[in-house]
Motif scaffolding. Structure first.
Motif, short mmCIF file in Angstrom:
data_model
loop_
_atom_site.label_atom_id
_atom_site.label_comp_id
_atom_site.label_asym_id
_atom_site.label_seq_id
_atom_site.Cartn_x
_atom_site.Cartn_y
_atom_site.Cartn_z
N THR A 74 0.92 -1.32 0.09
CA THR A 74 -0.09 -0.21 -0.01
C THR A 74 1.05 1.22 0.19
N TYR A 75 1.85 1.29 0.86
CA TYR A 75 2.83 2.28 0.74
C TYR A 75 3.75 2.58 -0.54
N ALA A 76 3.77 1.32 -1.07
CA ALA A 76 4.48 1.69 -2.53
C ALA A 76 3.47 2.23 -3.42
N ARG A 77 2.22 1.85 -3.42
CA ARG A 77 1.19 2.41 -4.32
C ARG A 77 0.87 3.87 -4.10
N MET A 78 0.90 4.19 -2.66
CA MET A 78 1.16 5.73 -2.28
C MET A 78 2.27 6.48 -3.30
N ILE A 79 3.31 5.94 -3.15
CA ILE A 79 4.33 6.48 -3.77
C ILE A 79 3.83 6.65 -5.42
N SER A 80 3.49 5.66 -5.97
CA SER A 80 3.26 5.55 -7.37
C SER A 80 2.07 6.43 -7.79
N ALA A 81 1.03 6.60 -6.80
CA ALA A 81 0.16 7.49 -7.02
C ALA A 81 0.34 8.90 -7.12
N ARG A 82 1.41 9.23 -6.21
CA ARG A 82 1.93 10.69 -6.26
C ARG A 82 2.62 11.14 -7.26
N ASP A 83 3.58 10.26 -7.59
CA ASP A 83 4.58 10.53 -8.87
C ASP A 83 4.95 9.27 -9.53
N GLU A 84 4.22 8.99 -10.78
CA GLU A 84 4.71 7.92 -11.88
C GLU A 84 5.89 7.75 -11.71
N GLN A 85 6.76 8.76 -12.10
CA GLN A 85 8.41 8.70 -12.47
C GLN A 85 9.06 8.18 -11.20
#
Length: 332
Positions: free
Chosen positions: A127-138
């Motif tokens: 979930t934390y990893a997805r939070m990073i992904s959702a904020r900035d795809e790069q």
């Protein structure tokens, strides 16, 4: 079934061995007769109450009708002595068997509980990893490459099993603390002001506290996150650690993170060529980066194993653990 038969054969060997010792030492009137409790208890523990009772009866026969009280004079044992001893064997075999079954059931429950806890931890980290992904795809893909290359380097260094799993999560979540940094600072195209840079520097401590708070089991992951901006000469942050005082995960992540940052496109810069990034690492070997790990990383790059921003490669599945153990792999 095969395991049960092997155990039974081994138990009969134990029975024969104990019988031989009792016979050689003179018969059942001596204390060596109590050696028969060894195969009885062993059978109860491994085979359960039925196995324990069965072996107890066999033991009772072996040191009953088939064993004189005194070998030298061939004096037989009284029937009541044989019966009493056999009943004690049965009692011990049954008790050990029931206790063993109960213990095994409790251990299964404990195993299932630990697997459930690990499952929750794994999903929380995802979930934390997805939070990073959702904020900035790069940044998301940046974290994936850092995680993969970190495990690649860790494996070359000699890490195995759970250590590689923990290193992978450290790499994947090394920037998780940036959820506490304002987005306008993270995505700023120009140079950061000193105040803005101080805000960015807090991400390693934020990430450390966040992951550490989940479980003591995740402390190695948290320490990697906390120390991935430390430098070999002590010029890094947040603690200014030097040399091997920097946790191993931090030293590994420092190399692969810088390589990834240099070779990736960012709002504020064009990507470097991979050869230039490797040269930068080598120039700072023993200054900013662990010299041994830097040399290993150069070898991995020369072998074409490193995942680079501009390059698609066939990922090695064994280097991408999805969790901390096999139980989670079955359930995710």
């Amino acid at each position: 079934m095969a395991t049960w038969l092997i155990t039974l054969v081994f138990t009969f060997i134990l029975l024969a061995l104990m019988w031989g010792i009792i016979y050689i030492t003179g018969g059942t009137k001596y204390a060596y007769v109590h050696l028969m409790y060894i195969p009885v208890m062993f059978a109860g523990y491994i085979l359960g109450p039925i196995g324990g009772i069965f072996i107890a009866i066999v033991a009772g026969i072996l040191v009953g009708p088939l064993m004189p009280m005194d070998v030298e004079t061939n004096i037989p044992q009284p029937f009541d002595t044989q019966l009493t001893r056999t009943l004690f064997f049965i009692l011990i075999g049954g008790i050990i068997g029931f206790a063993s079954n109960s213990l095994k059931k409790h251990l299964i429950k404990i195993h299932d509980t630990l697997a459930e806890i690990s499952y929750v931890y794994g999903n929380t980290l995802k979930t934390y990893a997805r939070m990073i992904s959702a904020r900035d795809e790069q940044t998301s893909f940046h974290c994936e490459r850092v995680a993969y290359n970190a495990v690649l380097l860790g494996k070359a260094y000699g890490l195995t099993g759970p250590d590689l799993d923990a290193l992978y999560w450290s790499g994947l979540l090394h920037d998780v603390g940036k959820i506490g940094v304002k987005e306008k600072i993270l995505l700023k195209e120009g140079k950061l002001t000193p105040e803005e840079f101080e805000q960015v520097k807090k991400h390693s401590e934020i990430g450390y506290e966040l992951i550490k708070s989940l479980s003591p089991q995740l402390l190695p992951v948290a320490e990697g996150i906390h120390s991935h901006h430390e430098k070999w000469n002590g010029s890094g942050y947040p603690k200014g650690l030097k040399g091997k005082n920097i946790p191993l995960f931090g030293r590994i992540l420092a190399i692969v993170d810088v390589f990834e940052a240099l070779t990736s496109e960012r709002p504020y810069k064009e990507p470097w060529r991979a050869e230039e990034a490797i040269q930068y690492l080598l120039e700072n070997k023993g200054v900013l980066f662990d010299p041994e790990l830097t040399t290993l990383f150069e070898q991995l790059y020369n072998d074409g194993k490193v995942w680079i921003y501009q390059k698609s490669i066939q990922l090695v599945h064994s280097l991408i653990p999805t969790s901390f153990n096999k139980e989670i792999l079955k359930r995710t």
